[in-house]
Design a protein around this motif. Structure first.
Motif: not given
Length: 553
Positions: A486-496, A236-249
């Motif tokens: 934080a930069i990767v999380a923001s850019s990857g989720a298109n928050l920035s 998976i490339q840096v900045g791409k979505t792996i998936g959503s977090i499991k609810s139990t986690v």
């Protein structure tokens, strides 16, 4: 408290947030940042132990990582007071590399081999002798025992019981993402820089089909490791979505409330990678010609070039630097890497052995009074092998010039000087490779951005500037690895609303500047030259001792 003060000053209670994780050698740090501008709301950490059963070995328990993540997450949420966790929309992780863990059908099968574990020195040397396209592409001068394939080879040869049960060989980053999402992946960053993965052919793609393409099949075949490719996850490339977090986690970490479905669809896990490399984003390094120095237990000097020529690549290789790695962090840029395996860890060792009753501040003040050159004490900084320029996992450290009059302050300063000398050697190697030794147009790495533990000491930073003979810049937020997450999380989720490079420039803020004393720089020349002569003078002895100890064990 301070955390709540930060919250009241920096949090408007409305904007989306990101959750950043930085897994270092000694501890795990988490931070909550505003997703639009990278302002820190709060951060916390939790340490975990390293197991060193013998020389060259370094292990960690995966459950210690997970417990540290749980503790640090609960602590940071508590420090934020009444923050609405539903505002946290994405998270990302950066971690040490190559910290390798064999994972079975459900969880890890043995302790992880930490990045600094060099027990696979024989396997690394075997790979170097085999050579071939994959090695020549990135590191023809040598293969580090720190990397994925030699470590996997060691596990197969020495722990076949573990290897045969292994479903996936995972880096630390990949393992924690697996625990969060249930999905087995490999970051393109660590796959390329630690696994000889050819990341050029998937430019712009989210992932590869992983049918062998990209992985060094001929090299694996030559070492009877063909089956390893089936134990490596999709890339998976840096900045791409792996998936959503499991609810139990999410619930166990406190990031969400009651379970509604299997996964929390509005809390995405974005692919990160190696702390020292993805961490460049947290240093403001994201364009051609920009380089940064990340200090800590080890030092990594790295940066980006675009479209390197074959001549440039050949010079990079001959200098003992690694790369250029295409698309390893930012699409369209090649990453060049040089490093020192034992810097902060060596300083910490000296403090434990010679100055345990003193603080680092007290040691700094004493070292500041010692003359340049530490009154003849000189240190070879290969306590855990050498990465640049020699690529030698068998190398070990040495302290020379000792006398009955040698003081703790002299030894301590000599170690600081040794770290700075090693950085200068690596910096000169990269600069020479990219621009040519006699080029009038030097690579645009003046001033040099520095982050990490060394920046806490103004004495060490000034010594660094004097040895290197160039200006150094520090940042207002010193944990570049955490900010990069934080930069990767923001850019990857298109928050920035921006790409990685643009988000990087928006989030990073400059703090201080250290100017070199040219007189001091000139005085260091003699001692730097003697430092450069140490390794070739001691290499044969160090190798003989390492081989003898290996046979005895």
């Amino acid at each position: 408290d301070a955390s709540k003060m930060r919250k009241s000053e920096n949090d408007d209670g409305k904007c989306p947030l990101v959750f950043a994780v930085d897994c270092g050698t000694e501890s795990l740090r988490v931070g909550i940042f505003r997703g639009v501008d990278g302002v820190l709301i709060a951060s916390e950490s939790c340490s975990y132990p390293t197991i060193t059963p013998r020389s060259g070995y370094a292990e960690q328990r995966t459950e210690d990582w997970w417990k540290a993540l749980q503790v640090a997450t609960r602590k940071v949420l508590l420090s934020c007071g009444e923050i609405d966790v539903n505002r946290i929309k994405s998270m990302s992780i950066v971690a040490t590399t190559c910290t390798l863990v064999p994972v079975g059908r459900e969880d890890s099968l043995m302790n992880a081999l930490l990045w600094s574990d060099v027990r696979s020195s024989r396997e690394a040397e075997e790979l170097r002798k085999i050579g071939g396209k994959s090695i020549n592409m990135y590191s023809p001068k040598g293969v580090s025992a720190e990397w994925l394939i030699p470590k996997a080879m060691w596990i197969k040869r020495n722990r076949p019981d573990v290897y045969n049960k292994t479903v996936t060989m995972m880096e630390m980053h990949d393992y924690l993402c697996y625990r969060l999402t249930g999905r087995r992946i490999a970051s393109a960053n660590t796959a390329a820089q630690r696994g000889f993965y050819d990341n050029s052919y998937i430019e712009g793609e989210t992932e590869s089909k992983n049918e062998g393409t990209g992985w060094p099949m001929k090299l694996l075949s030559a070492t009877n490791m063909n089956d390893l490719v089936h134990k490596l996850a999709p890339v998976i490339q840096v900045g791409k979505t792996i998936g959503s977090i499991k609810s139990t986690v999410a619930k166990s970490l406190g990031l969400r409330g009651n379970k509604i479905s299997d996964h929390v669809e509005d809390l995405l896990v974005i692919c990160g990678g190696g702390d020292a490399f993805v961490g460049l984003l947290g240093m403001g390094v994201s364009a051609h010609g920009q380089f940064g120095l990340m200090t800590g237990s080890s030092n990594v000097l790295s940066g980006f070039v675009s479209n390197p020529s074959s001549e440039c690549i050949a010079k990079v290789h001959s200098s003992g630097a690694f790369g250029p790695f295409p698309n390893a962090v930012v699409k369209g840029l090649h990453l060049i890497e040089a490093g020192q395996p034992s810097t902060g860890s060596m300083i910490a060792w000296v403090k434990r052995k010679f100055g345990s009753k003193l603080t680092y501040s007290q040691l700094d003040k004493q070292a500041e009074k010692v003359d340049i050159g530490s009154d003849g004490v000189l240190v070879l900084d290969c306590f855990q092998g050498c990465r640049t320029p020699h690529v030698d996992s068998k190398a070990r450290g040495a302290i020379v010039g000792l006398s009955l009059a040698t003081s703790t302050a002299q030894i301590y300063r000599s170690v600081l000087e040794s770290v700075a000398f090693g950085t200068r050697r690596a910096l000169e190697a990269i600069e020479s490779a990219v621009t040519g030794e006699h080029s009038e147009k030097k690579l645009g790495i003046l001033p040099l951005v520095v982050v990490g533990g060394a920046t806490k000491s103004s004495v060490f930073m000034q010594l660094y500037a004097d040895v290197l003979g160039r200006s150094l810049i520090t940042l207002k937020f010193t944990n570049a690895a955490l900010l990069s997450s934080a930069i990767v999380a923001s850019s990857g989720a298109n928050l920035s609303g921006l790409g990685l490079s643009e988000t990087c420039r928006k989030f990073v803020r400059v703090d201080k500047r250290y100017e070199p004393c040219l007189h001091a720089h000139g005085r260091y020349s003699f001692h730097y030259q003697k430092y450069c002569e140490l390794y070739p003078a001691l290499r044969s002895t160090l190798h003989s001792v390492a081989d003898h100890l290996s046979l005895r064990k």
